[in-house]
Structure formats: C-alpha cells, structure tokens
Design a protein around this motif. Structure first.
Motif, PDB file in Angstrom:
ATOM      1  N   ALA A 118     -15.665-107.052 -35.280  1.00 20.19           N
ATOM      2  CA  ALA A 118     -16.458-108.238 -34.968  1.00 20.19           C
ATOM      3  C   ALA A 118     -15.840-109.442 -35.673  1.00 20.19           C
ATOM      4  O   ALA A 118     -14.909-109.308 -36.477  1.00 20.19           O
ATOM      5  CB  ALA A 118     -17.902-108.032 -35.428  1.00 20.19           C
ATOM      6  N   ALA A 119     -16.371-110.622 -35.407  1.00 20.87           N
ATOM      7  CA  ALA A 119     -15.830-111.865 -35.974  1.00 20.87           C
ATOM      8  C   ALA A 119     -15.836-111.869 -37.496  1.00 20.87           C
ATOM      9  O   ALA A 119     -15.016-112.556 -38.114  1.00 20.87           O
ATOM     10  CB  ALA A 119     -16.598-113.064 -35.441  1.00 20.87           C
ATOM     11  N   ASP A 120     -16.725-111.085 -38.134  1.00 19.18           N
ATOM     12  CA  ASP A 120     -16.757-111.042 -39.598  1.00 19.18           C
ATOM     13  C   ASP A 120     -15.578-110.275 -40.189  1.00 19.18           C
ATOM     14  O   ASP A 120     -15.365-110.266 -41.392  1.00 19.18           O
ATOM     15  CB  ASP A 120     -18.084-110.477 -40.105  1.00 19.18           C
ATOM     16  N   GLY A 121     -14.787-109.606 -39.320  1.00 19.38           N
ATOM     17  CA  GLY A 121     -13.611-108.881 -39.780  1.00 19.38           C
ATOM     18  C   GLY A 121     -13.921-107.580 -40.488  1.00 19.38           C
ATOM     19  O   GLY A 121     -13.020-106.940 -41.027  1.00 19.38           O
ATOM     20  N   VAL A 122     -15.189-107.169 -40.484  1.00  8.63           N
ATOM     21  CA  VAL A 122     -15.601-105.957 -41.185  1.00  8.63           C
ATOM     22  C   VAL A 122     -16.373-105.009 -40.272  1.00  8.63           C
ATOM     23  O   VAL A 122     -16.125-103.810 -40.267  1.00  8.63           O
ATOM     24  CB  VAL A 122     -16.477-106.313 -42.412  1.00  8.63           C
ATOM     25  N   SER A 123     -17.292-105.556 -39.503  1.00  8.73           N
ATOM     26  CA  SER A 123     -18.171-104.744 -38.660  1.00  8.73           C
ATOM     27  C   SER A 123     -17.481-104.345 -37.361  1.00  8.73           C
ATOM     28  O   SER A 123     -16.649-105.082 -36.835  1.00  8.73           O
ATOM     29  CB  SER A 123     -19.441-105.533 -38.302  1.00  8.73           C
ATOM     30  N   SER A 124     -17.891-103.193 -36.853  1.00 12.38           N
ATOM     31  CA  SER A 124     -17.425-102.803 -35.526  1.00 12.38           C
ATOM     32  C   SER A 124     -18.260-103.538 -34.480  1.00 12.38           C
ATOM     33  O   SER A 124     -19.299-104.118 -34.799  1.00 12.38           O
ATOM     34  CB  SER A 124     -17.556-101.289 -35.339  1.00 12.38           C
ATOM     35  N   ARG A 125     -17.788-103.544 -33.259  1.00 15.73           N
ATOM     36  CA  ARG A 125     -18.524-104.197 -32.179  1.00 15.73           C
ATOM     37  C   ARG A 125     -18.256-103.460 -30.877  1.00 15.73           C
ATOM     38  O   ARG A 125     -17.338-102.643 -30.777  1.00 15.73           O
ATOM     39  CB  ARG A 125     -18.102-105.652 -32.055  1.00 15.73           C
ATOM     40  N   LEU A 126     -19.063-103.754 -29.878  1.00 16.44           N
ATOM     41  CA  LEU A 126     -18.866-103.188 -28.553  1.00 16.44           C
ATOM     42  C   LEU A 126     -17.596-103.750 -27.925  1.00 16.44           C
ATOM     43  O   LEU A 126     -17.227-104.898 -28.193  1.00 16.44           O
ATOM     44  CB  LEU A 126     -20.063-103.515 -27.646  1.00 16.44           C
ATOM     45  N   LEU A 127     -16.949-102.959 -27.110  1.00  9.47           N
ATOM     46  CA  LEU A 127     -15.823-103.448 -26.331  1.00  9.47           C
ATOM     47  C   LEU A 127     -16.328-104.471 -25.322  1.00  9.47           C
ATOM     48  O   LEU A 127     -17.400-104.299 -24.743  1.00  9.47           O
ATOM     49  CB  LEU A 127     -15.152-102.293 -25.580  1.00  9.47           C
ATOM     50  N   THR A 128     -15.575-105.531 -25.106  1.00 11.70           N
ATOM     51  CA  THR A 128     -15.947-106.525 -24.099  1.00 11.70           C
ATOM     52  C   THR A 128     -15.571-105.999 -22.713  1.00 11.70           C
ATOM     53  O   THR A 128     -14.773-105.053 -22.587  1.00 11.70           O
ATOM     54  CB  THR A 128     -15.233-107.872 -24.329  1.00 11.70           C
ATOM     55  N   ASP A 129     -16.114-106.607 -21.682  1.00  4.79           N
ATOM     56  CA  ASP A 129     -15.761-106.221 -20.315  1.00  4.79           C
ATOM     57  C   ASP A 129     -14.267-106.412 -20.071  1.00  4.79           C
ATOM     58  O   ASP A 129     -13.629-105.593 -19.414  1.00  4.79           O
ATOM     59  CB  ASP A 129     -16.568-107.038 -19.302  1.00  4.79           C
ATOM     60  N   GLN A 130     -13.707-107.503 -20.594  1.00  7.62           N
ATOM     61  CA  GLN A 130     -12.271-107.776 -20.432  1.00  7.62           C
ATOM     62  C   GLN A 130     -11.437-106.682 -21.103  1.00  7.62           C
ATOM     63  O   GLN A 130     -10.464-106.205 -20.533  1.00  7.62           O
ATOM     64  CB  GLN A 130     -11.917-109.139 -21.023  1.00  7.62           C
ATOM     65  N   GLU A 131     -11.813-106.290 -22.315  1.00  8.43           N
ATOM     66  CA  GLU A 131     -11.082-105.238 -23.033  1.00  8.43           C
ATOM     67  C   GLU A 131     -11.209-103.908 -22.305  1.00  8.43           C
ATOM     68  O   GLU A 131     -10.213-103.191 -22.143  1.00  8.43           O
ATOM     69  CB  GLU A 131     -11.615-105.113 -24.462  1.00  8.43           C
ATOM     70  N   ARG A 132     -12.417-103.588 -21.863  1.00 11.40           N
ATOM     71  CA  ARG A 132     -12.647-102.330 -21.151  1.00 11.40           C
ATOM     72  C   ARG A 132     -11.789-102.273 -19.874  1.00 11.40           C
ATOM     73  O   ARG A 132     -11.153-101.259 -19.593  1.00 11.40           O
ATOM     74  CB  ARG A 132     -14.129-102.190 -20.820  1.00 11.40           C
ATOM     75  N   LYS A 133     -11.736-103.369 -19.141  1.00  9.96           N
ATOM     76  CA  LYS A 133     -10.937-103.422 -17.914  1.00  9.96           C
ATOM     77  C   LYS A 133      -9.450-103.214 -18.238  1.00  9.96           C
ATOM     78  O   LYS A 133      -8.750-102.467 -17.544  1.00  9.96           O
ATOM     79  CB  LYS A 133     -11.144-104.759 -17.212  1.00  9.96           C
ATOM     80  N   TRP A 134      -8.977-103.867 -19.296  1.00 11.08           N
ATOM     81  CA  TRP A 134      -7.580-103.716 -19.699  1.00 11.08           C
ATOM     82  C   TRP A 134      -7.291-102.270 -20.117  1.00 11.08           C
ATOM     83  O   TRP A 134      -6.271-101.692 -19.738  1.00 11.08           O
ATOM     84  CB  TRP A 134      -7.257-104.685 -20.842  1.00 11.08           C
ATOM     85  N   LEU A 135      -8.188-101.666 -20.892  1.00 10.82           N
ATOM     86  CA  LEU A 135      -8.016-100.278 -21.325  1.00 10.82           C
ATOM     87  C   LEU A 135      -8.031 -99.326 -20.130  1.00 10.82           C
ATOM     88  O   LEU A 135      -7.226 -98.396 -20.057  1.00 10.82           O
ATOM     89  CB  LEU A 135      -9.105 -99.895 -22.332  1.00 10.82           C
ATOM     90  N   GLU A 136      -8.949 -99.552 -19.192  1.00 10.87           N
ATOM     91  CA  GLU A 136      -9.045 -98.689 -18.011  1.00 10.87           C
ATOM     92  C   GLU A 136      -7.753 -98.704 -17.190  1.00 10.87           C
ATOM     93  O   GLU A 136      -7.391 -97.704 -16.581  1.00 10.87           O
ATOM     94  CB  GLU A 136     -10.235 -99.106 -17.144  1.00 10.87           C
ATOM     95  N   ALA A 137      -7.054 -99.839 -17.186  1.00 16.24           N
ATOM     96  CA  ALA A 137      -5.787 -99.933 -16.453  1.00 16.24           C
ATOM     97  C   ALA A 137      -4.700 -99.060 -17.082  1.00 16.24           C
ATOM     98  O   ALA A 137      -3.675 -98.791 -16.453  1.00 16.24           O
ATOM     99  CB  ALA A 137      -5.323-101.399 -16.390  1.00 16.24           C
ATOM    100  N   SER A 138      -4.912 -98.604 -18.315  1.00 18.90           N
ATOM    101  CA  SER A 138      -3.931 -97.784 -19.022  1.00 18.90           C
ATOM    102  C   SER A 138      -4.412 -96.346 -19.224  1.00 18.90           C
ATOM    103  O   SER A 138      -3.860 -95.620 -20.056  1.00 18.90           O
ATOM    104  CB  SER A 138      -3.624 -98.412 -20.383  1.00 18.90           C
ATOM    105  N   LEU A 139      -5.436 -95.940 -18.469  1.00 18.54           N
ATOM    106  CA  LEU A 139      -5.954 -94.576 -18.612  1.00 18.54           C
ATOM    107  C   LEU A 139      -4.940 -93.547 -18.166  1.00 18.54           C
ATOM    108  O   LEU A 139      -4.320 -93.673 -17.113  1.00 18.54           O
ATOM    109  CB  LEU A 139      -7.237 -94.394 -17.808  1.00 18.54           C
ATOM    110  N   ILE A 140      -4.781 -92.543 -18.995  1.00 19.21           N
ATOM    111  CA  ILE A 140      -3.935 -91.393 -18.691  1.00 19.21           C
ATOM    112  C   ILE A 140      -4.816 -90.158 -18.753  1.00 19.21           C
ATOM    113  O   ILE A 140      -5.947 -90.205 -19.234  1.00 19.21           O
ATOM    114  CB  ILE A 140      -2.763 -91.269 -19.689  1.00 19.21           C
ATOM    115  N   ALA A 141      -4.312 -89.044 -18.282  1.00 16.91           N
ATOM    116  CA  ALA A 141      -5.079 -87.798 -18.340  1.00 16.91           C
ATOM    117  C   ALA A 141      -5.278 -87.406 -19.803  1.00 16.91           C
ATOM    118  O   ALA A 141      -4.382 -87.587 -20.626  1.00 16.91           O
ATOM    119  CB  ALA A 141      -4.341 -86.698 -17.594  1.00 16.91           C
ATOM    120  N   PRO A 142      -6.453 -86.885 -20.136  1.00 13.74           N
ATOM    121  CA  PRO A 142      -6.675 -86.444 -21.520  1.00 13.74           C
ATOM    122  C   PRO A 142      -5.772 -85.279 -21.880  1.00 13.74           C
ATOM    123  O   PRO A 142      -5.322 -84.547 -21.000  1.00 13.74           O
ATOM    124  CB  PRO A 142      -8.149 -86.031 -21.551  1.00 13.74           C
ATOM    125  N   ASP A 143      -5.501 -85.146 -23.170  1.00 18.12           N
ATOM    126  CA  ASP A 143      -4.701 -84.045 -23.679  1.00 18.12           C
ATOM    127  C   ASP A 143      -5.579 -82.799 -23.661  1.00 18.12           C
ATOM    128  O   ASP A 143      -6.595 -82.755 -24.341  1.00 18.12           O
ATOM    129  CB  ASP A 143      -4.232 -84.360 -25.099  1.00 18.12           C
TER     130      ASP A 143
END
Length: 145
Positions: A118-143
């Motif tokens: 998160a912006a505080d540099g310490v806390s975790s946060r939810l993935l944004t829609d933009q990040e999720r979309k970018w990650l989904e474009a790089s999905l590979i089969a699970p190990d």
C-alpha cells in the motif's frame, strides 16, 4: 509431458536474458546459489517495470515466500535466460514461477509469492484491476510436480 505441450503451457511467459558477473561465481566456477536469488530479483524487477512508469505496483512489492529447486550447476558464462510467468493470482498476492536456463538446459525452477504494498510502504493491499489484468496476461500452467 511433450515439448509442444510444455511450450503451450508457457506461451504467456516472458524471457529475460541476464548478464552474469564474474563475482557471481564460487570457487568451483558455479554461480553461487545465493546469487541466483539476486538474479531472479533482477529479472522480476525488469519484468514488472519493463516499460517505465506502468501504473502497476507503484509502492512496490515484497517477497512473502521463495522456493528454488536447483536442477544442475549454473556455470559462470556471459549470460543466462530466465523464463517467467504467473501461476497463481490471489486477492493480495501472486505467484511468479521462474525457470533459469543455460545452454538450453534448465538449471533452477523457482516460485516466488509476491505481495503488493500500500502507499504506506508497509501494509499489503488488494491487487488493482489493472495489475490483475496484466498478471492474467502472463498466466502459465501451474507446476503440478
């Protein structure tokens, strides 16, 4: 699994060529196992920030977990290849799988769980829609090993 099936499973992967440094090697001429963690970090940073100001992970990410299986020695040479893809996307984390290659042979297989900050540099946060979309474009089969 056939090479063709493996290729399809990794079709969305990103390939990053890394330069090895003379100081990466140990007394046996192998790249030190701890340096492999640093090489993986460099590849992840290049990948997530590949086009400069992306709007992704603006406050950074942290490693929550890392596992590396070393399959053969990585020898000091001018360069090596890391293929990276996403094999899991959660609400507040994602898993990057990376396989290192030298001379066309796998030398390590890794999984790294990453958490966006998160912006505080310490806390975790939810993935944004933009990040999720970018990650989904790089999905590979699970190990499945």
């Amino acid at each position: 699994m056939s090479n063709e099936a493996q290729h399809d499973d990794w079709a969305a992967a990103t390939e990053i060529m890394l330069q090895l440094r003379w100081s990466d090697q140990d007394a046996l001429g192998h790249v030190n196992n701890a340096r492999i963690v640093t090489l993986m970090e460099e590849a992840r940073i290049r990948w997530t920030r590949e086009d400069g100001k992306t709007g992704r992970f603006e406050s950074g990410t942290v490693v929550a977990s890392i596992q590396i299986d070393y399959t053969r020695p990585l020898y000091y040479q001018p360069e090596m290849l890391i293929r990276m893809g996403i094999n899991r996307i959660g609400n507040k984390s994602f898993t990057v799988r990376g396989i290192g290659y030298q001379d066309g042979q796998p030398v390590f297989d890794s999984t790294t769980v990453m958490v966006p900050l998160a912006a505080d540099g310490v806390s975790s946060r939810l993935l944004t829609d933009q990040e999720r979309k970018w990650l989904e474009a790089s999905l590979i089969a699970p190990d499945n090993s």
